[in-house]
Design an enzyme around this catalytic site. Structure first.
Site, short mmCIF file in Angstrom:
data_model
loop_
_atom_site.label_atom_id
_atom_site.label_comp_id
_atom_site.label_asym_id
_atom_site.label_seq_id
_atom_site.Cartn_x
_atom_site.Cartn_y
_atom_site.Cartn_z
N ARG A 69 0.86 -1.20 0.00
CA ARG A 69 0.00 0.00 0.00
C ARG A 69 0.88 1.24 0.00
O ARG A 69 0.65 2.19 -0.72
CB ARG A 69 -0.92 -0.01 1.21
CG ARG A 69 -2.21 -0.82 1.05
CD ARG A 69 -1.98 -2.25 0.60
NE ARG A 69 -3.19 -3.03 0.48
CZ ARG A 69 -3.65 -3.86 1.41
NH1 ARG A 69 -2.99 -4.06 2.54
NH2 ARG A 69 -4.76 -4.54 1.20
N GLU A 114 -9.18 -12.83 2.73
CA GLU A 114 -10.07 -11.92 2.01
C GLU A 114 -10.07 -12.18 0.49
O GLU A 114 -9.77 -11.29 -0.30
CB GLU A 114 -9.66 -10.47 2.28
CG GLU A 114 -9.74 -10.11 3.75
CD GLU A 114 -9.29 -8.70 4.06
OE1 GLU A 114 -9.91 -8.06 4.91
OE2 GLU A 114 -8.30 -8.22 3.45
N TRP A 139 -6.01 -13.78 12.72
CA TRP A 139 -6.13 -12.31 12.72
C TRP A 139 -7.55 -11.85 13.01
O TRP A 139 -7.73 -10.79 13.58
CB TRP A 139 -5.62 -11.73 11.39
CG TRP A 139 -6.49 -11.94 10.18
CD1 TRP A 139 -6.55 -13.04 9.38
CD2 TRP A 139 -7.41 -11.00 9.61
NE1 TRP A 139 -7.44 -12.85 8.37
CE2 TRP A 139 -7.98 -11.60 8.48
CE3 TRP A 139 -7.81 -9.70 9.94
CZ2 TRP A 139 -8.94 -10.96 7.68
CZ3 TRP A 139 -8.75 -9.05 9.15
CH2 TRP A 139 -9.31 -9.69 8.02
N ASP A 194 -2.45 -0.56 12.80
CA ASP A 194 -3.02 0.47 11.94
C ASP A 194 -4.25 1.11 12.60
O ASP A 194 -4.80 2.07 12.07
CB ASP A 194 -3.36 -0.05 10.54
CG ASP A 194 -4.23 -1.30 10.53
OD1 ASP A 194 -4.32 -2.00 11.57
OD2 ASP A 194 -4.83 -1.59 9.48
C1 ACM Z 1 -5.74 -9.20 7.01
O1 ACM Z 1 -5.76 -8.29 7.84
N1 ACM Z 1 -6.44 -9.09 5.87
C2 ACM Z 1 -4.98 -10.41 7.23
#
Ligand code: ACM
Ligand code: ZN
EC number: 3.2.1.52
Length: 775
Positions: free
Chosen positions: A171, A334, A406, A433
């Site tokens: 990113r 995801e 996670w 974050d």
């Molecule tokens: C994640 O935070 N998509 C592993």
């Protein structure tokens, strides 16, 4: 702290100011806290320009350690010891290996007047002893004539063998010099794994010789979205990648500091940058562009295409050649299945492999498991192990795969019960974050959430649900730094520090030794080293922490103000800025009406940043409250009392101010303690559609005199949330005829069946609720 005092007085602990350039004294009030540190007032060791660092064997690793120690000492104190033989009548620091130390990273550090001995089970153990010595030193501006190091006996070893921190360089890119600095920061915190997130939708950052377009095309995006997918773009081209030569150098730099780099190639989702370079690897064939916004792209690798499998193998082959790590991370998180559902190749693969929906997993989830298992088998053939995000559990875990949990700890617990190894990295404790303060207006923009230092520190990675045998599979702990909202390395430092210090004690220290107040006092000294190294770190530690409790016996709100150390705290209750003449905080403040608390710490005549907290009183505030249906276990926080504590949840569902429900409803009974005439109830919900949090459907208020028989007084039906509904806080107000009652029951049903437009259609949504007000 576990400083056992044998004789005499130990050196002062916290709040040592950075030293001036005269005689200086070290102390072992360091982070992470050693397992056992006995300090005595026997004659101390004097470190000066004549001190040498002596390596007991012809061990090259120890020689390198000696050189690193010499430079650490020089950086902090200005004194440069020589590396080599001990001079006549001079003091020496002796590094050696002691095979009797059982923990592979353990060490012993002994200080007496003539000698400091650092003996490790391995060169890595010696390195951690070096870090301890280095952190004990006073930070000197200029050059100290000498440093006095108290006589001590330290025995230390880490709790977990995998102590990681992740950094997303897709990113936002981080230069090779900055990566070296990051590795230095990890070493300072006794961290031994750097999880390098090298690829994602927004940029491919690792040179792969067989697929040159991955970097030629995939490392560059035309522009970047401004803020949280505002629809506005900055118009500035952005890019960067690491050559294989640069990577080899960085792997060596990390290895010299006993840090293994765990590279991640995130697949089969988060691959849009690769698809921009090789569109034939996607289900639709493209064209694709390197993504310019944040989120989870629907464009993923086509799992039905043999070329894709070959691509995965080829990339992993080059990755394995670059990184000696036992673990190679293959992502797995995801990955939307929307294109696989429509793609003839993916559907043909599902048919050919007889991947049927079963045991709660769709055929497409089984297809994902097929891709991960393929990668895992290939890695195994190269002698490596697979690690992946907890989605790799869906559709069946690949044999021998290690899971990074996670989305809370659920995935980690499930994996450990299946006898797979686990690294805990739950977002609710270890996502750096997230915001560090609720005063978001005064923070750099972040992804959301709320993860203060104390919450990181409070994390206990060993779930109670596991048997001793299963618990052995929890091999470690990691924090993650996703960089969508961190355009510069300076900002990454700000988000990482000092939360990484709290992480280091979760990873290193035994739980029975942990104590937050003690940690913060040691952290103050540690920040002198941060300052000296020029690290950008968050300073909330020095502000006032406002802690609010509801006293349900007296219907009062009790406010506790704390700060690190013994600084004066002054406050106001009317929202005005505190000055040196404002009331001095001397003990808990009790409130029976609304207030706007402002508080600050005063040190050396200087005021810290102001901390603020509004308290909103109504008839429900600080009343006993019972939940008739359970909250979701990841979003329980302080339990039912959260709903009547006078604190309004604001933006961000993960702040601890909101309770989350899934497949259950909010159903709460509030006991106002005495009959009262009421005519209005309201509650807030927090909607965040991308996080599967929708609004309530039916809201119902009933009242009772005895807490047993309830009479409904108001209802409200809400439609299924529309696709265009804003992500925000919604206030639902219910008015009714003035009614006298003691008990009020509020029920708000959650969405059980997400609408067609949502990626989780048909599945239950979360409902997040905060303050219930009664008037
Ligand atoms: C994640 O935070 N998509 C592993
Ligand atoms: Zn496909």
């Amino acid at each position: 702290m576990n400083l056992k005092l044998l004789t005499g007085v130990i050196v002062s602990t916290a709040f040592l100011l950075p030293g001036s350039a005269s005689g200086q004294t070290a102390d072992f009030n360091i982070v992470p806290q050693p397992l056992q540190a006995d300090v005595t007032n026997d004659a101390p060791f004097i470190l000066n320009g004549k001190t040498s660092i002596v390596v007991a064997t012809s061990n090259n690793d120890l020689k390198r350690n000696a050189t690193l120690l010499a430079s650490y000492i020089e950086q902090t104190t200005g004194v440069r010891p020589t590396v080599g033989k001990q001079g006549k009548d001079a003091t020496a620091i002796v590094l050696s290996i002691d095979k009797t130390i059982s923990n592979a990273e353990g060490y012993k550090l002994d200080v007496d007047a003539k000698r400091i001995s650092i003996a490790g089970a391995s060169a890595a153990g010696v390195f951690y002893g070096i870090q301890t010595l280095r952190k004990s030193l006073p930070v000197v501006s200029g050059k100290a004539s000498q440093v006095t190091i108290p006589c001590a006996h330290i025995v230390d070893a880490p709790r977990f063998s995998y102590r990681g921190t992740h950094l997303d360089v897709s990113r936002h890119f981080v230069s090779t010099d900055e990566i070296r600095q990051f590795i230095d920061i990890l070493a300072l915190h006794n961290i031994n794994r750097f999880h390098w997130h090298l690829t994602d939708d927004q940029g491919w950052r690792i040179e792969i010789k067989k697929y040159p377009l991955l970097t030629k095309v995939g490392s560059k995006r035309t522009q970047t979205v401004i803020g949280h997918n505002t629809g506005k773009y900055d118009g500035k081209p952005y890019g960067g990648f690491y050559t294989q030569k640069e990577i080899r150098d960085i792997v060596k730099y990390a290895a010299d500091r006993y840090i293994t780099i765990v590279p991640e190639i995130d697949l089969p989702g988060h691959m849009q940058a690769a698809l921009a370079a090789y569109p034939e690897l996607g289900c639709t064939g493209g064209p694709y562009k390197v993504w310019e916004m944040w989120g989870v792209s629907d464009n993923v690798l086509c799992a039905g295409n043999d070329k894709t499998m070959k691509f995965v193998d080829d990339v992993l082959k080059e990755v394995v050649a670059l990184f000696p790590s036992k673990y190679i991370h293959v992502g797995g998180d995801e990955c939307p299945k929307t294109q696989w559902q429509k793609c003839p190749k993916c559907q043909a693969r599902i048919k050919a492999l007889h991947l049927e929906a079963k045991d709660g997993h769709t055929a497409e989830e089984r297809l994902q498991s097929y891709v991960i298992t393929h990668a895992s088998n290939y890695l195994k053939s190269l002698g490596r192990n697979t690690i992946g995000w907890d989605e790799i559990l869906e559709g069946g875990l690949a044999e021998g795969a290690t899971v990074m949990s996670w989305r809370g700890e659920t995935g980690g617990i499930a994996a450990a019960k299946q006898h797979h190894d686990v690294v805990m990295t739950p977002n609710s404790y270890l996502y750096f974050d997230y915001y560090q303060s609720l005063d978001k207006a005064n923070e750099p923009e972040a992804i959301g959430g709320y993860l203060p230092l104390e919450r990181v520190y409070s994390y206990e990675p060993m779930p109670k649900e596991l048997t001793a045998d299963e618990a052995r599979h929890i091999i470690g702990v990691q924090a993650n730094i996703w960089t969508e909202y961190m355009p510069t390395f300076k900002q990454m430092q700000y988000m990482a520090l000092p939360r990484m210090a709290a992480l280091s004690e979760v990873q290193w220290s035994q739980p029975e030794l942990k104590n937050y107040a003690d940690f913060t006092s040691r952290l103050v000294k540690f920040t002198h080293l941060y300052d000296h190294q020029g690290y950008n770190y968050a300073k909330h530690l020095f502000n006032v922490n406002i802690h609010v409790d509801a006293d349900t016996k007296w219907q009062e709100i009790v406010v506790h103000l704390t700060t690190t150390g013994d600084a004066e705290i002054r406050y106001t209750l009317d929202g005005t800025e505190p000055t040196a003449n404002s009331p001095l905080y001397v003990g808990a403040i009790t409130l029976q009406k609304s207030a706007n608390i402002c508080a600050a710490a005063f040190r050396d005549g200087k005021r810290s940043s102001v901390s603020r907290q509004e308290i909103n009183f109504n008839k429900a505030t600080a009343c006993p409250i019972t939940l008739l249906q359970p909250t979701h276990k990841n979003y329980t926080y302080n339990g039912a009392a959260t709903l009547t504590d006078g604190l309004l949840g604001d933006k961000g569902f993960g702040t601890g101010r909101w309770l989350g429900f899934c497949e259950n409803d909010l159903e709460a009974v509030i006991d106002m303690q005495k009959p009262s005439v009421i005519s209005h109830v309201e509650l807030n919900t927090c909607v965040d559609k991308g996080s599967w949090i929708l609004d309530a459907r039916d809201i119902e208020v009933s009242v009772s005199q005895d807490g047993k028989t309830f009479k409904q007084v108001a209802t409200k039906q809400l439609p299924t949330l529309g696709e265009d509904a804003a992500d925000k806080v919604y206030t639902h107000k219910l008015d009714f005829q003035p009614t006298k009652a003691r008990y009020v029951k509020v029920k708000a049903t959650s969405e059980r069946n997400m609408p067609e437009w949502h990626s989780g259609k048909g599945k239950p949504a979360f409902l997040f609720v905060d303050e219930i007000s009664i008037m």
